[in-house]
Design an enzyme around this catalytic site. Structure first.
Site, short mmCIF file in Angstrom:
data_model
loop_
_atom_site.label_atom_id
_atom_site.label_comp_id
_atom_site.label_asym_id
_atom_site.label_seq_id
_atom_site.Cartn_x
_atom_site.Cartn_y
_atom_site.Cartn_z
N ARG A 152 0.54 -1.23 0.09
CA ARG A 152 0.00 0.00 0.13
C ARG A 152 0.84 1.14 0.04
O ARG A 152 0.38 2.44 -0.52
CB ARG A 152 -0.89 0.06 1.17
CG ARG A 152 -1.74 1.23 1.25
CD ARG A 152 -3.09 1.17 2.24
NE ARG A 152 -2.83 0.52 3.43
CZ ARG A 152 -1.74 0.91 4.54
NH1 ARG A 152 -1.89 2.33 4.46
NH2 ARG A 152 -1.85 0.60 5.51
N TYR A 169 -16.25 15.62 -15.98
CA TYR A 169 -16.75 14.19 -15.73
C TYR A 169 -17.83 14.28 -14.86
O TYR A 169 -17.57 14.90 -13.88
CB TYR A 169 -15.59 13.36 -15.43
CG TYR A 169 -15.79 12.00 -15.22
CD1 TYR A 169 -16.74 11.35 -16.13
CD2 TYR A 169 -15.14 11.24 -14.19
CE1 TYR A 169 -17.23 9.90 -15.94
CE2 TYR A 169 -15.55 9.83 -13.96
CZ TYR A 169 -16.61 9.39 -14.53
OH TYR A 169 -16.79 8.10 -14.43
N ASP A 199 -7.05 17.90 -15.58
CA ASP A 199 -7.44 16.25 -16.02
C ASP A 199 -7.11 16.55 -17.34
O ASP A 199 -7.97 16.87 -18.30
CB ASP A 199 -8.95 16.26 -15.57
CG ASP A 199 -9.27 14.36 -15.90
OD1 ASP A 199 -8.67 14.18 -16.61
OD2 ASP A 199 -10.41 14.00 -15.46
N LYS A 259 -7.90 4.79 -19.47
CA LYS A 259 -8.43 5.31 -20.87
C LYS A 259 -7.56 4.94 -21.66
O LYS A 259 -6.80 4.07 -22.12
CB LYS A 259 -9.05 6.85 -20.95
CG LYS A 259 -10.45 6.58 -20.35
CD LYS A 259 -10.88 6.38 -19.09
CE LYS A 259 -12.47 6.53 -18.79
NZ LYS A 259 -12.42 6.52 -17.20
#
Length: 407
Positions: free
Chosen positions: A63, A116, A188, A213
Site C-alpha cells: 500500500r 466528468y 485532468d 482510458k
C-alpha cells in the site's frame, strides 16, 4: 554496467517503451516482474526500522510502495514530463487524492463548467460537506476566472478538453492568472494525453489521469495517476493516497498499464487519424447538426487546438443530429443510428482499441442535474464517440451503413 538512457533527449515513443523499466537485476527478466506481495521481509530489525523511518530506500508494505508500482510511477512521470507521479487505483482515486490532499475547511475552489459526471458530483455535493466552497466557471472566459478568485481560493480545476463537449481551455493563460495569486492549477488530461497536450509544460501544477482510458489503452484495467513536482506529491502520497484513501493500485494492474504504455505512441497516432476521419464524415453528413471536435478546420477553437495539440487532435468526439428527420426528435434519431452500428459498442469509457459510443446525458453524466447538464452543453441528443483502432475503411463503411437508416 549498461549506461542509463537520457530520456530528456529521447522521443515520446522511446520514453514510453523504456522509462521506468530496465532488465530485472535479480534474474535479468526483460519484462518488469509482477511483485504480487502484500508485505516485504527484512534481514534485521534495524533494516526494517530504517526503511519505515525513511532513512533507507526500500519497500515495506505494498500500500505504501511496490517495485512494480514504482516502475509505473516512473513511466507516468516520463509521460507528462513531471518530476514524480503517484499511481492510483482509478482516475477518481487520483482526483480525490489531489482534492483531499490540497484542500482544507474554509478553502475555495474554482472548477470548470463541464467536467466528468463523477467529478461533478464530488465537487457539487461532497466537498461542501467538508467546508470547501466551490465556484463553477467557464474556464474559457479568462475574465470570469479572474473575477471568481477570492482571498481563500486555493485551486483551479478543469479538464484540458471537456467531457463530452470537447471544449479546450488555454492552460497557459489560466496558469499565469492562478500563479499570480499563489493558486495551484490541476488539469485532468484524460481526454488529451501526450503526445496531444502537455499541461505541466504549459504551467499547470498537477496533472491527473484516468489511466483506464488512453494510457492503458486496452479496456481491461481501472487505474489513475497524479503527476507533478516531487515536493508537492510527497504529502499527498504519505498522508492521502496511501492512507486515508488507500488508493494504491495492485501490482497486476500496474503491470498491465506498464505494458499498455509501451505502444502508446503508435496507438495515439491511429486514434488521432481515425478520429479526424470520422469527424470529417460526420461534418459532411446532411443529418448532423453539429460535430464537437476541435481538429476540424471549421471548429471555433481550431486555432487553439493547433497551438495546444500540434496536429494530434485525438480520437474522442461528440455530435448532434438535426430535428425532424423522418419526423423524429434528434434524440430518437440518435438512438436509431447508434442501435444500427455493427463495429462500435455501446459503452462508457474511451481509449479502447474498439470504437465505443454512448449517450452522455443518461450514462456518464446521468448523475448531473438536468439544468446543469444543459448549461454545460450536454443535451439529450448528444452522442459521444471514442474512435478506436480499427481500419478506417471498415469504420467509415459502418458509419455510412448506420446513417443509412435515416434515409
Amino acid at each position: 554496467m549498461a549506461q542509463e538512457i537520457d530520456f530528456q533527449k529521447c522521443g515520446f515513443g522511446t520514453r514510453m517503451i523504456h522509462a521506468g523499466q530496465a532488465p530485472d537485476k535479480a534474474y535479468g527478466a526483460l519484462a518488469t516482474p509482477i511483485y504480487q506481495t502484500s508485505t516485504f521481509c527484512f534481514d534485521t530489525v534495524e533494516e526494517g526500522s530504517s526503511v519505515f523511518s525513511g532513512e533507507r530506500v526500500g519497500f515495506a508494505y505494498t500500500r505504501g510502495g511496490n517495485p512494480t508500482i514504482a516502475a509505473l510511477e516512473a513511466k507516468y512521470a516520463a509521460l507528462e514530463g513531471g518530476e514524480a507521479a503517484i499511481a492510483t487505483a482509478s482516475g477518481m482515486g487520483a482526483i480525490g487524492g489531489v482534492l483531499v490532499g490540497l484542500l482544507s475547511q474554509g478553502d475555495h475552489v474554482i472548477r470548470g463548467t463541464c467536467v466528468y459526471g463523477c467529478t461533478d458530483q464530488v465537487l457539487r455535493e461532497t466537498m461542501s460537506r467538508y467546508g470547501v466552497e466551490v465556484s463553477e466557471v467557464n474556464t474559457g472566459d479568462l475574465e470570469a476566472v479572474k473575477n471568481a478568485i477570492k482571498a481563500n481560493t486555493k485551486l483551479i480545476y478543469f479538464e484540458s478538453m471537456t467531457n463530452p463537449t470537447m471544449v479546450l481551455t488555454d492552460i497557459e493563460a489560466i496558469s499565469k492568472i492562478a500563479h499570480e495569486k499563489g493558486i495551484k492549477v490541476v488539469v485532468d488530461n484524460t481526454f488529451t494525453p501526450p503526445p496531444e497536450i502537455y499541461p505541466l509544460q504549459l504551467g499547470a501544477d498537477f496533472v491527473v489521469h484516468s489511466s483506464t482510458k488512453y494510457i492503458n489503452g486496452h479496456g481491461d484495467v481501472i487505474a489513475g495517476a497524479i503527476i507533478g513536482k516531487a515536493e508537492d506529491l510527497l504529502p499527498i502520497r504519505k498522508g492521502i493516497t496511501s492512507k486515508i484513501l488507500g488508493t494504491t493500485p495492485g501490482p497486476i494492474d500496474s503491470y498491465l498499464v506498464l505494458r499498455g504504455m509501451q505502444t502508446m505512441e503508435l496507438r495515439m497516432k491511429r486514434h488521432c487519424d481515425n478520429g479526424l476521419a470520422i469527424a470529417k464524415f460526420l461534418e459532411s453528413s446532411p443529418y448532423v447538426k453539429k460535430v464537437y471536435y476541435p481538429g476540424l478546420e471549421s471548429a471555433e477553437q481550431h486555432d487553439l487546438a493547433e497551438r495546444l495539440m500540434k496536429g494530434n487532435y485525438g480520437g474522442i468526439l461528440s455530435f448532434e443530429l438535426k430535428e425532424g428527420i423522418q419526423g423524429m426528435t434528434a434524440y430518437d434519431a440518435c438512438k436509431k443510428v447508434v442501435n444500427a452500428f455493427t463495429i462500435p459498442s455501446i459503452a462508457v469509457s474511451l481509449g479502447d482499441p474498439g470504437t465505443l459510443v454512448e449517450h452522455a446525458a443518461s450514462m456518464t453524466h446521468g448523475n448531473v442535474p438536468e439544468a446543469e447538464r444543459v448549461k454545460a452543453g450536454i443535451t439529450n441528443d448528444l452522442i459521444r464517440v471514442s474512435v478506436g483502432l480499427e481500419n478506417i475503411e471498415d469504420l467509415l463503411a459502418d458509419f455510412q451503413k448506420a446513417f443509412s437508416v435515416l434515409a
